[in-house]
Design an enzyme around this catalytic site. Structure first.
Site, short mmCIF file in Angstrom:
data_model
loop_
_atom_site.label_atom_id
_atom_site.label_comp_id
_atom_site.label_asym_id
_atom_site.label_seq_id
_atom_site.Cartn_x
_atom_site.Cartn_y
_atom_site.Cartn_z
N ASP A 13 90.07 98.40 4.68
CA ASP A 13 89.54 98.34 3.31
C ASP A 13 90.06 99.48 2.43
O ASP A 13 89.36 99.96 1.53
CB ASP A 13 87.98 98.35 3.32
CG ASP A 13 87.43 97.20 4.13
OD1 ASP A 13 88.03 96.12 4.11
OD2 ASP A 13 86.40 97.40 4.81
N HIS A 41 90.90 90.91 1.83
CA HIS A 41 91.76 91.61 0.88
C HIS A 41 91.48 91.08 -0.53
O HIS A 41 91.61 89.89 -0.77
CB HIS A 41 93.23 91.40 1.26
CG HIS A 41 93.55 91.88 2.64
ND1 HIS A 41 94.66 91.47 3.35
CD2 HIS A 41 92.90 92.75 3.46
CE1 HIS A 41 94.66 92.07 4.53
NE2 HIS A 41 93.61 92.83 4.63
N GLN A 224 93.41 95.44 8.69
CA GLN A 224 92.58 96.50 9.29
C GLN A 224 93.19 97.88 9.02
O GLN A 224 93.85 98.05 8.01
CB GLN A 224 92.39 96.26 10.80
CG GLN A 224 91.44 95.09 11.13
CD GLN A 224 92.11 93.73 11.10
OE1 GLN A 224 93.13 93.52 11.72
NE2 GLN A 224 91.51 92.78 10.40
P1 GDP Z 1 91.87 95.94 1.94
O1 GDP Z 1 91.09 95.29 3.03
O2 GDP Z 1 92.58 97.16 2.38
O3 GDP Z 1 92.78 94.99 1.22
O4 GDP Z 1 90.79 96.43 0.87
P2 GDP Z 1 89.58 95.56 0.29
O5 GDP Z 1 90.12 94.58 -0.68
O6 GDP Z 1 88.72 95.04 1.40
O7 GDP Z 1 88.71 96.69 -0.39
C1 GDP Z 1 89.21 97.45 -1.45
C2 GDP Z 1 88.29 97.21 -2.68
O8 GDP Z 1 88.57 98.19 -3.65
C3 GDP Z 1 88.56 95.87 -3.35
O9 GDP Z 1 87.37 95.40 -3.92
C4 GDP Z 1 89.57 96.22 -4.45
O10 GDP Z 1 89.51 95.35 -5.56
C5 GDP Z 1 89.10 97.60 -4.82
N1 GDP Z 1 90.17 98.52 -5.25
C6 GDP Z 1 91.46 98.59 -4.84
N2 GDP Z 1 92.10 99.63 -5.44
C7 GDP Z 1 91.18 100.22 -6.22
C8 GDP Z 1 91.21 101.38 -7.08
O11 GDP Z 1 92.20 102.08 -7.20
N3 GDP Z 1 90.05 101.71 -7.73
C9 GDP Z 1 88.90 100.97 -7.59
N4 GDP Z 1 87.82 101.37 -8.26
N5 GDP Z 1 88.84 99.89 -6.80
C10 GDP Z 1 89.96 99.53 -6.12
P1 IMO Z 2 90.76 94.70 6.32
O1 IMO Z 2 92.08 94.03 6.57
C1 IMO Z 2 87.37 96.93 7.88
C2 IMO Z 2 86.14 96.03 11.99
C3 IMO Z 2 84.79 95.38 12.18
C4 IMO Z 2 84.38 95.98 13.52
C5 IMO Z 2 85.72 96.02 14.27
C6 IMO Z 2 85.94 94.86 15.22
O2 IMO Z 2 89.96 94.05 5.24
O3 IMO Z 2 90.93 96.16 6.13
P2 IMO Z 2 86.57 92.30 14.83
O4 IMO Z 2 85.85 91.22 14.09
O5 IMO Z 2 87.95 92.57 14.32
O6 IMO Z 2 86.53 92.11 16.31
O7 IMO Z 2 85.69 93.63 14.55
O8 IMO Z 2 86.73 96.03 13.28
N1 IMO Z 2 87.07 95.32 11.07
C7 IMO Z 2 87.35 95.73 9.83
N2 IMO Z 2 86.85 96.77 9.11
N3 IMO Z 2 88.35 96.15 7.36
C8 IMO Z 2 88.87 95.13 8.09
O9 IMO Z 2 89.93 94.42 7.66
C9 IMO Z 2 88.35 94.85 9.36
N4 IMO Z 2 88.60 93.93 10.31
C10 IMO Z 2 87.83 94.24 11.36
O10 IMO Z 2 83.89 95.72 11.15
O11 IMO Z 2 83.96 97.30 13.33
MG MG Z 3 89.18 94.60 3.44
#
Ligand code: GDP
Ligand code: IMO
Ligand code: MG
Length: 431
Positions: A13, A41, A224
């Site tokens: 994330d 994502h 991840q």
């Molecule tokens: P990923 O799993 O690494 O792709 O990240 P996620 O999408 O799960 O979580 C990142 C969150 O932060 C999402 O809701 C994005 O829209 C948001 N985000 C990404 N870059 C920025 C930033 O620079 N500032 C803020 N405030 N939010 C961001």
């Molecule tokens: P993105 O791509 C954050 C975490 C789960 C749990 C552990 C194992 O969005 O960054 P699983 O279901 O994979 O067997 O769970 O991994 N986990 C993540 N945490 N971002 C993710 O993906 C995750 N994918 C799995 O919360 O702790």
């Molecule tokens: Mg994510």
């Protein structure tokens, strides 16, 4: 031509989706190489929000081809659902822009059930998985009894192997007093959905090799994060795949000498979702404020993410593990309004100082972070697109992070929007 790998440097994330989407402007092909629909994502383009779990984030670009590599585990029902959701948003998906590797493994309905029941039985020791069957599917892969996408081409073989997998898991389910799962109904549904997937199937290594030969730019999109890696993460509180840069080649079918750049995606603070050690976790006001300002709720499960200050020890280790060339530093705007910003610069375990994350989870739980305090900045940096416009204190914070993690920051993200990205270097332009 350039091949760029992106990986998360913390616990996921970090904002990988946003950065992959931004980088896809220059990518001809975007490849997912591990994980499955446990990933979440989020992309924001001119106010339009796209949430992707299984499809590579390049899919929203008109001229970009995306590929789900052999290292990914695929829930076919989810794949079709995600395709439909995107089509409703006028994203055209067809065999010319989506390729699914013939040797990717399948997540079966029973994998999800086993995942959920294991978690239930683990009580306070549960991993906090996403409950999507990721672990059991990868176990069947290395157990050499898994079903692959190419098995959709042979009905009898598919059915008899699927029955064997159900027999295998049913022994454990029944021993635990759980309901036996019927393979027949699951098979009928799976076989039907398979018919809609067949048109996307191709050998991923061959497609990637063709793109490489035609001197295309390829982006390898990790899911991840480094400390969820099954070998290098906070085991056993990890996911069941390798998440670091070396996996890009294995999970898609290309060698390490073809890679030009590893880009680490790093959040300006730290979050984790699920159980496991988290040295800088802050359960007080600062952690709450980070979570509220950063909207730290999981995309996949909606769970609240645990929050804490930036951990330079962790990210320095991630830089080493993936030989990262540059960092995209995200969510810097979330630190707006903090009078003081803390950075973890060392660990202490039982009065002994160390500067790396030890492998044992017992040791990891004992870590006391050593902090350095920096001055925060006044006003908001949200939406800033030029480095000159950042306040002096924000520039100092970036500089200090670079020093501590021993890697340069080449992109800075200041909002969820694609355009709100400060560019110091584009990885596709480096050779
Ligand atoms: P990923 O799993 O690494 O792709 O990240 P996620 O999408 O799960 O979580 C990142 C969150 O932060 C999402 O809701 C994005 O829209 C948001 N985000 C990404 N870059 C920025 C930033 O620079 N500032 C803020 N405030 N939010 C961001
Ligand atoms: P993105 O791509 C954050 C975490 C789960 C749990 C552990 C194992 O969005 O960054 P699983 O279901 O994979 O067997 O769970 O991994 N986990 C993540 N945490 N971002 C993710 O993906 C995750 N994918 C799995 O919360 O702790
Ligand atoms: Mg994510």
């Amino acid at each position: 031509m350039s091949n760029v790998i992106i990986v998360g440097t913390q616990w996921g994330d970090e904002g990988k989706g946003k950065i992959v989407d931004w980088l896809s402007e220059k990518a001809d092909l975007v490849v997912r190489f591990q994980g499955g629909h446990n990933a979440g994502h989020t992309l924001v383009i001119d106010g339009n929000v796209f949430k992707l779990s299984l499809l590579p984030s390049g899919i929203v670009r008109e001229n970009t081809v995306v590929l789900i590599g052999n290292g990914v585990v695929i829930d076919p029902f989810h794949l079709i659902k995600e395709i439909k959701q995107l089509e409703e948003k006028n994203i055209n998906i067809n065999p010319d822009n989506l390729i699914v590797s013939d040797s990717a493994f399948l997540i079966l309905p029973i994998h999800q059930i086993v995942d959920e029941i294991r978690e239930k039985n683990n009580g306070s020791k549960k991993i906090g998985t996403t409950g999507r069957g990721i672990g059991p599917a990868y176990e069947d892969k290395v157990g050499r009894r898994g079903l692959r996408i190419c098995d959709f081409l042979n009905k009898d073989e598919f059915e008899s192997n699927m029955k064997k997998i159900y027999d295998f898991h049913n022994i454990w389910l029944c021993a635990m007093g759980e309901e036996k799962q019927d393979y027949q109904d699951a098979f009928n549904k799976l076989w039907n959905i398979g018919k809609t997937i067949i048109k996307f199937i191709q050998p991923s290594w061959l497609i990637i090799n063709n793109f490489k030969t035609s001197k295309a730019n390829i982006l390898f999109e990790g899911a991840q994060g480094t400390f969820l890696d099954v070998d290098h993460g906070t085991y056993p509180y990890v996911t069941s795949s390798n998440t670091i840069a070396s996996q890009a080649g294995i999970g898609s079918g290309i060698g390490p000498t073809a890679m030009n750049y590893a880009l680490g995606i790093t959040k300006a603070y730290t979050t984790r979702v699920g159980s496991g050690p988290f040295p800088t976790e802050d359960n007080g006001d600062d952690g709450n404020k980070l979570g509220t300002r950063g909207h730290e709720f999981g995309t996949v499960t909606g769970r609240q993410r645990r929050c804490g200050w930036f951990d330079a020890i962790l990210v320095k280790q991630a830089v080493a593990l993936s030989s990262i060339n540059g960092i995209a530093f995200t969510k810097l705007d979330v630190l707006d309004g903090f009078k003081e910003i803390k950075i973890c610069v060392g660990y202490e375990i039982e009065s002994k100082k160390i500067d790396y994350l030890p492998s044992s989870s017992v040791q990891q739980e004992k870590i006391k972070p050593i902090y350095e305090v920096m001055k925060g900045w006044k006003g908001s940096i949200a939406g800033i697109q030029n480095i000159e416009d950042l306040p002096y204190e924000a520039k100092l914070y970036i500089q200090r992070v670079e020093e501590l993690v021993q890697c340069k920051i080449i992109l800075i993200s200041t909002s969820p929007e694609r355009a709100d990205t400060i560019v110091l270097e584009n990885p596709f332009d480096v050779n």
